[in-house]
Design a protein around this motif. Structure first.
Motif, short mmCIF file in Angstrom:
data_model
loop_
_atom_site.label_atom_id
_atom_site.label_comp_id
_atom_site.label_asym_id
_atom_site.label_seq_id
_atom_site.Cartn_x
_atom_site.Cartn_y
_atom_site.Cartn_z
N ARG A 86 12.14 -7.59 3.08
CA ARG A 86 11.49 -8.74 2.43
C ARG A 86 11.33 -8.55 0.93
N CYS A 87 11.11 -7.32 0.49
CA CYS A 87 10.79 -7.08 -0.93
C CYS A 87 12.01 -7.39 -1.80
N THR A 88 11.80 -8.24 -2.82
CA THR A 88 12.88 -8.62 -3.74
C THR A 88 12.82 -7.80 -5.04
N LEU A 89 11.91 -6.83 -5.08
CA LEU A 89 11.72 -5.97 -6.27
C LEU A 89 11.31 -6.81 -7.49
N CYS A 90 10.61 -7.93 -7.24
CA CYS A 90 10.29 -8.85 -8.34
C CYS A 90 9.27 -8.28 -9.32
N GLY A 91 8.46 -7.31 -8.87
CA GLY A 91 7.49 -6.69 -9.78
C GLY A 91 6.17 -7.44 -9.90
N TYR A 92 6.02 -8.52 -9.16
CA TYR A 92 4.79 -9.31 -9.30
C TYR A 92 3.56 -8.48 -8.90
N CYS A 93 3.69 -7.67 -7.85
CA CYS A 93 2.56 -6.82 -7.42
C CYS A 93 2.20 -5.86 -8.54
N ARG A 94 3.21 -5.23 -9.13
CA ARG A 94 2.96 -4.26 -10.22
C ARG A 94 2.27 -4.96 -11.39
N ASP A 95 2.75 -6.15 -11.74
CA ASP A 95 2.22 -6.84 -12.91
C ASP A 95 0.80 -7.34 -12.68
N ASN A 96 0.39 -7.49 -11.42
CA ASN A 96 -0.95 -8.01 -11.14
C ASN A 96 -1.91 -6.96 -10.58
N CYS A 97 -1.50 -5.72 -10.63
CA CYS A 97 -2.42 -4.66 -10.20
C CYS A 97 -3.43 -4.43 -11.33
N PRO A 98 -4.72 -4.56 -11.06
CA PRO A 98 -5.71 -4.45 -12.13
C PRO A 98 -5.82 -3.07 -12.76
N VAL A 99 -5.29 -2.04 -12.09
CA VAL A 99 -5.40 -0.69 -12.67
C VAL A 99 -4.03 -0.03 -12.85
N SER A 100 -2.98 -0.86 -12.92
CA SER A 100 -1.62 -0.36 -13.17
C SER A 100 -1.26 0.78 -12.22
N ALA A 101 -1.52 0.57 -10.94
CA ALA A 101 -1.30 1.65 -9.97
C ALA A 101 -0.07 1.41 -9.10
N ILE A 102 0.87 0.59 -9.60
CA ILE A 102 2.12 0.38 -8.84
C ILE A 102 3.31 0.70 -9.73
N GLU A 103 4.22 1.47 -9.17
CA GLU A 103 5.49 1.78 -9.82
C GLU A 103 6.60 1.27 -8.92
N LEU A 104 7.66 0.71 -9.49
CA LEU A 104 8.81 0.31 -8.66
C LEU A 104 9.84 1.44 -8.69
N ASN A 105 10.14 2.00 -7.50
CA ASN A 105 11.04 3.18 -7.44
C ASN A 105 12.14 3.09 -6.39
N PRO A 106 12.93 2.14 -6.15
CA PRO A 106 12.83 0.79 -6.69
C PRO A 106 11.79 -0.03 -5.92
N LEU A 107 11.44 0.35 -4.67
CA LEU A 107 10.37 -0.35 -3.95
C LEU A 107 9.03 0.05 -4.56
N PRO A 108 8.01 -0.79 -4.41
CA PRO A 108 6.70 -0.44 -4.97
C PRO A 108 6.12 0.83 -4.35
N ASP A 109 5.66 1.72 -5.21
CA ASP A 109 4.91 2.90 -4.79
C ASP A 109 3.47 2.72 -5.28
N PHE A 110 2.51 3.14 -4.46
CA PHE A 110 1.11 3.03 -4.85
C PHE A 110 0.65 4.37 -5.42
N LEU A 111 0.12 4.34 -6.63
CA LEU A 111 -0.25 5.56 -7.34
C LEU A 111 -1.71 5.93 -7.04
N PRO A 112 -2.10 7.16 -7.36
CA PRO A 112 -3.46 7.62 -6.99
C PRO A 112 -4.60 6.77 -7.55
N ASP A 113 -4.39 6.09 -8.68
CA ASP A 113 -5.48 5.27 -9.24
C ASP A 113 -5.78 4.02 -8.42
N CYS A 114 -4.93 3.71 -7.45
CA CYS A 114 -5.16 2.52 -6.60
C CYS A 114 -6.57 2.56 -6.02
N PHE A 115 -7.30 1.47 -6.20
CA PHE A 115 -8.67 1.44 -5.63
C PHE A 115 -8.78 0.40 -4.52
#
Ligand SMILES: Cc1cc2nc3c(=O)[nH]c(=O)nc-3n(C[C@H](O)[C@H](O)[C@H](O)COP(=O)(O)O)c2cc1C
Ligand code: SF4
Ligand code: SF4
Length: 284
Positions: free
Chosen positions: A212-241
């Protein structure tokens, strides 16, 4: 506090928007009272805190409204870190406020109040505001539906007026921190044992569906603490709250999570705590 130099700051984070609606109400009231202010949403860029830092460094008389959603009975880490990193304040007042989703407002206001006192602020007031539970967006009838409502927001508005009136009158009245320690004593230890870090281990995992993921980056761009990286699928970083904005906002519904146990846990907490009143403002 003299009238001329006073400036207010409203600093908050609001992944699902209800804490922001309270912040907006504060702005509206301050505007009506002819008060100058700067608002800053820590989860959105640009969020320029330099004015606040300059005001605190120069000992300018300052009123700080600081708002957090309640997560796992606590204020969110972004807000506690923000307060704890502030320069030491002199001649400054603070009004902490939280929104909570009908399970429990926990110890969030108390811990924000303690942190603000630790940075040298005097507490001028505080508010807990009932809100729709932000983990229940997929349900037709979430806990806290329709909240905050007009009555909730009007209470906040009246609080702002009273705070400004007190400060203008030169009153030395301050809100005692003990007033924010309002939870029944038997519930406090279990609230203190919880944390956002612990909730991360309890909540069901989020799995990105590569179909389903189109790698559009919308999740990354709307994460309030910049805790998503596209690798190429989204990865959730430790700062995720665990605000769940990425799950909620993904246009493809590509971040899969089983919310059923979450709903069950929330509903059991609602009946366990049966917290009342839902919205309350605290004055000196
Ligand atoms: C991870 C997480 C944990 C939460 N924990 C609580 C809680 O302990 N008690 C509660 O009443 N609401 C809880 N909520 C609901 C939020 O406090 C509530 O919906 C809040 O108004 C959200 O603020 P926002 O709209 O500004 O993001 C939680 C929400 C999330 C996402
Ligand atoms: S918003 Fe959804 S579709 Fe876009 S990158 Fe994130 S998970 Fe993939
Ligand atoms: S990764 Fe998702 S859940 Fe975590 S903070 Fe960012 S938007 Fe919220």
């Amino acid at each position: 506090m003299s009238d001329k130099r006073r400036h207010s700051f409203i600093v908050y984070i609001s992944p699902a928007g209800t804490t922001e609606s309270v912040a907006r109400k504060i702005e509206t009231r301050l505007t009506a009272l002819g008060e100058s202010f700067t608002a800053c949403n820590l989860g959105k860029k640009p969020c320029d805190q330099s004015g606040l830092y300059l005001a605190l460094a120069a000992d300018t008389e300052t009123l700080l409204f600081v708002g957090s959603p309640v997560y796992s009975s606590h204020a969110v880490p972004t807000i506690i870190n923000f307060i704890d990193q502030l320069p030491k304040a002199k001649n400054c007042w603070a009004v902490p406020f939280v929104t909570w989703g009908g399970a429990t407002s926990g110890v969030a206001l108390h811990e924000m109040g303690k942190s603000l006192l630790g940075r040298g602020f005097t507490l001028a007031g505080a508010a807990k505001v009932m809100a729709v539970h932000s983990l229940m967006w997929q349900l037709p009838d979430p806990v806290g539906a329709g909240r905050p409502n007009e009555d909730d927001l009007n209470l906040v508005s009246l609080l702002v007026s009273d705070v400004i009136k007190n400060i203008k009158s030169g009153s030395t009245l301050q809100l005692s921190i003990d007033r924010l320690n309002y939870q029944p004593a038997e519930h406090v230890p279990e609230m203190l044992r919880l944390s956002v870090a612990k909730a991360k281990t309890i909540l069901p995992p989020r799995v990105v569906d590569p179909e389903r993921c189109t790698l559009c980056g919308y999740c990354r761009d709307n994460c309030p603490v910049s805790a998503i990286e596209l690798n190429p699928l989204p990865d959730f970083l430790p700062d995720c709250f665990i605000c769940f904005n990425c799950v909620r906002l993904c246009p493809e519904n590509a971040i899969l999570v089983d919310m059923k146990p979450v709903y069950e846990r929330i509903l059991s907490r609602v009946s366990h705590y049966a917290e009342s009143p839902a919205t309350e403002v605290f004055r000196p």
